[in-house]
Design a protein around this motif. Structure first.
Motif, mmCIF file in Angstrom:
data_model
loop_
_atom_site.group_PDB
_atom_site.id
_atom_site.type_symbol
_atom_site.label_atom_id
_atom_site.label_comp_id
_atom_site.label_asym_id
_atom_site.label_seq_id
_atom_site.Cartn_x
_atom_site.Cartn_y
_atom_site.Cartn_z
ATOM 1 N N GLN A 171 0.830 -1.196 0.000
ATOM 2 C CA GLN A 171 0.000 0.000 0.000
ATOM 3 C C GLN A 171 0.871 1.254 0.000
ATOM 4 N N GLN A 172 1.944 1.220 0.762
ATOM 5 C CA GLN A 172 2.844 2.380 0.829
ATOM 6 C C GLN A 172 3.489 2.648 -0.527
ATOM 7 N N ASP A 173 3.913 1.575 -1.220
ATOM 8 C CA ASP A 173 4.492 1.746 -2.555
ATOM 9 C C ASP A 173 3.488 2.352 -3.525
ATOM 10 N N LEU A 174 2.253 1.864 -3.465
ATOM 11 C CA LEU A 174 1.211 2.398 -4.344
ATOM 12 C C LEU A 174 0.960 3.869 -4.041
ATOM 13 N N ALA A 175 0.909 4.209 -2.769
ATOM 14 C CA ALA A 175 0.706 5.606 -2.377
ATOM 15 C C ALA A 175 1.845 6.478 -2.891
ATOM 16 N N ASP A 176 3.074 6.036 -2.688
ATOM 17 C CA ASP A 176 4.237 6.812 -3.130
ATOM 18 C C ASP A 176 4.263 6.986 -4.652
ATOM 19 N N ARG A 177 4.036 5.909 -5.366
ATOM 20 C CA ARG A 177 4.076 5.962 -6.832
ATOM 21 C C ARG A 177 2.916 6.773 -7.407
ATOM 22 N N SER A 178 1.785 6.781 -6.698
ATOM 23 C CA SER A 178 0.600 7.499 -7.174
ATOM 24 C C SER A 178 0.574 8.953 -6.748
ATOM 25 N N GLY A 179 1.412 9.301 -5.762
ATOM 26 C CA GLY A 179 1.421 10.670 -5.267
ATOM 27 C C GLY A 179 0.246 10.971 -4.347
ATOM 28 N N VAL A 180 -0.233 9.938 -3.646
ATOM 29 C CA VAL A 180 -1.334 10.118 -2.685
ATOM 30 C C VAL A 180 -0.879 9.590 -1.331
ATOM 31 N N SER A 181 -1.663 9.855 -0.313
ATOM 32 C CA SER A 181 -1.275 9.410 1.021
ATOM 33 C C SER A 181 -1.586 7.927 1.221
ATOM 34 N N LEU A 182 -0.910 7.352 2.201
ATOM 35 C CA LEU A 182 -1.158 5.954 2.564
ATOM 36 C C LEU A 182 -2.609 5.785 3.012
ATOM 37 N N ASN A 183 -3.113 6.732 3.786
ATOM 38 C CA ASN A 183 -4.514 6.646 4.232
ATOM 39 C C ASN A 183 -5.482 6.680 3.053
ATOM 40 N N ALA A 184 -5.154 7.450 2.030
ATOM 41 C CA ALA A 184 -6.018 7.511 0.848
ATOM 42 C C ALA A 184 -6.095 6.138 0.184
ATOM 43 N N VAL A 185 -4.973 5.452 0.085
ATOM 44 C CA VAL A 185 -4.957 4.107 -0.504
ATOM 45 C C VAL A 185 -5.745 3.147 0.373
ATOM 46 N N ARG A 186 -5.562 3.249 1.676
ATOM 47 C CA ARG A 186 -6.309 2.365 2.593
ATOM 48 C C ARG A 186 -7.811 2.585 2.457
ATOM 49 N N HIS A 187 -8.222 3.837 2.411
ATOM 50 C CA HIS A 187 -9.651 4.141 2.259
ATOM 51 C C HIS A 187 -10.178 3.649 0.911
ATOM 52 N N LEU A 188 -9.371 3.781 -0.110
ATOM 53 C CA LEU A 188 -9.755 3.318 -1.440
ATOM 54 C C LEU A 188 -9.985 1.808 -1.427
ATOM 55 N N GLU A 189 -9.093 1.090 -0.789
ATOM 56 C CA GLU A 189 -9.193 -0.373 -0.774
ATOM 57 C C GLU A 189 -10.288 -0.897 0.137
ATOM 58 N N ASP A 190 -10.541 -0.228 1.240
ATOM 59 C CA ASP A 190 -11.567 -0.764 2.143
ATOM 60 C C ASP A 190 -12.953 -0.191 1.879
ATOM 61 N N GLY A 191 -13.044 0.710 0.895
ATOM 62 C CA GLY A 191 -14.344 1.235 0.500
ATOM 63 C C GLY A 191 -14.920 2.275 1.436
ATOM 64 N N SER A 192 -14.094 2.828 2.294
ATOM 65 C CA SER A 192 -14.607 3.801 3.259
ATOM 66 C C SER A 192 -14.600 5.226 2.725
ATOM 67 N N GLY A 193 -14.244 5.383 1.475
ATOM 68 C CA GLY A 193 -14.310 6.707 0.865
ATOM 69 C C GLY A 193 -12.972 7.166 0.338
ATOM 70 N N ALA A 194 -12.979 7.578 -0.901
ATOM 71 C CA ALA A 194 -11.779 8.104 -1.541
ATOM 72 C C ALA A 194 -12.239 9.054 -2.632
ATOM 73 N N THR A 195 -11.366 9.939 -3.012
ATOM 74 C CA THR A 195 -11.723 10.879 -4.073
ATOM 75 C C THR A 195 -11.544 10.207 -5.433
ATOM 76 N N LEU A 196 -12.195 10.773 -6.421
ATOM 77 C CA LEU A 196 -12.044 10.275 -7.785
ATOM 78 C C LEU A 196 -10.591 10.435 -8.230
ATOM 79 N N GLY A 197 -9.959 11.525 -7.803
ATOM 80 C CA GLY A 197 -8.560 11.755 -8.148
ATOM 81 C C GLY A 197 -7.650 10.655 -7.622
ATOM 82 N N THR A 198 -7.880 10.227 -6.390
ATOM 83 C CA THR A 198 -7.091 9.145 -5.796
ATOM 84 C C THR A 198 -7.296 7.861 -6.588
ATOM 85 N N PHE A 199 -8.541 7.582 -6.925
ATOM 86 C CA PHE A 199 -8.860 6.380 -7.691
ATOM 87 C C PHE A 199 -8.167 6.393 -9.052
#
Length: 91
Positions: A12-40
């Motif tokens: 998750q940390q690698d994905l966050a770093d490579r995507s330019g988003v926070s680790l929490n954003a990736v976690r929220h994206l994966e668990d379905g608890s809410g993420a922005t369209l930009g993060t997705f």
């Protein structure tokens, strides 16, 4: 998203770093608890799963009024007409 990330064998940390988003954003994206369209979108691009974004451009625009008119026309065409209410008598 998690499945795609695991197939790419990255954390998750690698994905966050490579995507330019926070680790929490990736976690929220994966668990379905809410993420922005930009993060997705950023995560999809990083994982090479962004082909669907290009397909969005190919949808024709339909005006809401034209859509409503077409829907009403389809409804009226599918309505049944009743048989005559006057009964014929056999004599």
């Amino acid at each position: 998203m998690r499945e795609w990330r695991l197939r790419a064998d990255i954390t998750q940390q690698d994905l966050a770093d490579r995507s330019g988003v926070s680790l929490n954003a990736v976690r929220h994206l994966e668990d379905g608890s809410g993420a922005t369209l930009g993060t997705f979108v950023q995560a999809c691009r990083t994982l090479g799963r962004d082909r669907w974004i290009l397909d969005l451009e190919n949808f024709p625009e339909v005006s809401p009024i034209a859509f409503a008119e077409a829907l009403e026309k389809a409804k009226s065409a599918s309505r049944r007409t009743r048989a005559s209410s006057s009964k014929r008598r056999c004599q």
